[in-house]
Design an enzyme around this catalytic site. Structure first.
Site, PDB file in Angstrom:
ATOM      1  N   GLU A 241      35.185 -41.235  -6.303  1.00  0.00           N
ATOM      2  CA  GLU A 241      33.878 -40.638  -6.007  1.00  0.00           C
ATOM      3  C   GLU A 241      33.857 -39.190  -6.491  1.00  0.00           C
ATOM      4  OE1 GLU A 241      32.602 -41.419  -1.931  1.00  0.00           O
ATOM      5  OE2 GLU A 241      31.465 -39.563  -1.919  1.00  0.00           O
TER       6      GLU A 241
ATOM      7  N   ASP B 138      31.233 -35.948  -6.061  1.00  0.00           N
ATOM      8  CA  ASP B 138      30.062 -35.606  -5.242  1.00  0.00           C
ATOM      9  C   ASP B 138      29.439 -34.253  -5.486  1.00  0.00           C
ATOM     10  OD1 ASP B 138      30.334 -37.811  -3.503  1.00  0.00           O
ATOM     11  OD2 ASP B 138      31.865 -36.760  -2.360  1.00  0.00           O
TER      12      ASP B 138
ATOM     13  N   GLU C 198      26.598 -32.455  -3.028  1.00  0.00           N
ATOM     14  CA  GLU C 198      25.763 -32.614  -1.833  1.00  0.00           C
ATOM     15  C   GLU C 198      25.152 -31.248  -1.528  1.00  0.00           C
ATOM     16  OE1 GLU C 198      27.637 -34.308   1.608  1.00  0.00           O
ATOM     17  OE2 GLU C 198      28.476 -35.971   0.474  1.00  0.00           O
TER      18      GLU C 198
END
Ligand SMILES: *[C@@H]1O[C@H](CO)[C@@H](O)[C@H](O)[C@H]1NC(C)=O
Length: 284
Positions: free
Chosen positions: A101, A103, A105
């Site tokens: 993953e 990311d 955010e």
């Protein structure tokens, strides 16, 4: 159970299914609404997507394609005003306990207070590599470009073309690197008032709902992998991103961002890692 005999055929199918693409993205074509029903809207012939969040639900979309390496750009305009408790995400992820993953955010804040850009990298299920930044602009006023370059050498996070973080392939040091699991691209807008803003002290003001974040100009130069396969061998003139790495001016920009805008780095969190920070930190 796969018998040895079917391997040549399977391999041929894998090779045939790899496509290096330059996608001037279209939300209708490239994404599907994953949750939140009509809180996720594809607008302007698929050039724009908006996600909204109210007290009942947030919303999210997911790419139809799986990618194995790529240079992915998206423009985002974040929830304006009092966005405390809201989290807007834009990330690549595979599935399962040993997933990979990458990311971005965005943690909302009360009016006039700075958003936090939270980043992380998981390799084979192992994350704990958070770095957080303030931005050098108000991300709610205009669209800004957030990019992920992911190739066999490194992962580079950029904001409006300025690299803010690099995660290098350190497999030679025994550190896992995301390179075998194709990932989907996801975005979502959801509520995390228990931790997102000022450590959870500031809650969401639901009288301001619905909260809306906008996405446009998705662009992927990427290796698109058919489901069930996991390799990317294509070489073509349009895949310069595949061999790209940060030059010295890119390294200098990362230093500038980290010096002036980084507010959290797992590599210096000695309280959290009393036995020693993760090993990849010593090669950063
Ligand atoms: C919100 O604003 C406060 C006060 O300026 C700041 O400490 C915090 O880092 C900001 N961002 C978040 C997500 O809490």
């Amino acid at each position: 159970m796969t018998s040895q005999k079917v391997m040549p055929l399977a391999l041929g199918m894998i090779l045939a299914s790899l496509v290096m693409t330059v996608l001037a993205g279209n939300f209708n074509q490239d994404f599907e609404v994953l949750w939140g029903g009509d809180r996720a809207k594809m607008l302007e012939n698929g050039n724009l997507c908006t996600l909204s969040l109210d007290h009942a639900s947030g919303s999210g979309f997911k790419s139809k394609n799986q990618y194995l390496f790529g240079k992915i750009d998206m423009q985002l305009k974040l929830v304006p005003g009092n966005s405390a408790g809201t989290v807007t995400t834009y990330y690549l992820s595979s599935l399962g306990a040993t997933h990979d993953e990458i990311d971005f955010e965005f943690l909302g804040n009360t009016t006039g207070q700075p958003y936090v850009l939270h980043t992380n990298v998981f390799a084979q299920g192992q994350g704990n590599r958070e770095q957080q930044f303030y931005l050098w602009f108000d991300p709610t006023k205009d669209f800004h470009t957030y990019s992920l370059l992911w190739n066999p050498q490194s992962i580079v996070f950029s904001v409006d073309g300025t690299p803010i973080r690099e995660f290098k392939n350190l497999e030679s040091q025994g550190i896992p690197y995301p390179k075998n699991q194709p990932m989907w691209l996801y975005s979502s807008l959801w509520d995390a008032e228990d931790w997102a803003t000022q450590g959870g002290r500031v809650k969401t003001d639901w009288s301001q709902a619905p909260f809306v974040a906008s996405f446009r100009n998705f662009n992927a130069q990427a290796c698109v992998v058919a489901s069930g396969t996991n390799s990317c061998n294509s070489k073509s003139s349009s895949d310069a991103w595949m061999y790209q790495s940060l030059d010295s001016s890119g390294q200098a920009k990362i230093k500038w961002v980290q010096k002036n805008y980084m507010i959290y780095n797992y590599c210096t969190d000695y309280k959290r890692f009393p036995q020693g920070v993760p090993r990849d930190c010593s090669f950063a």
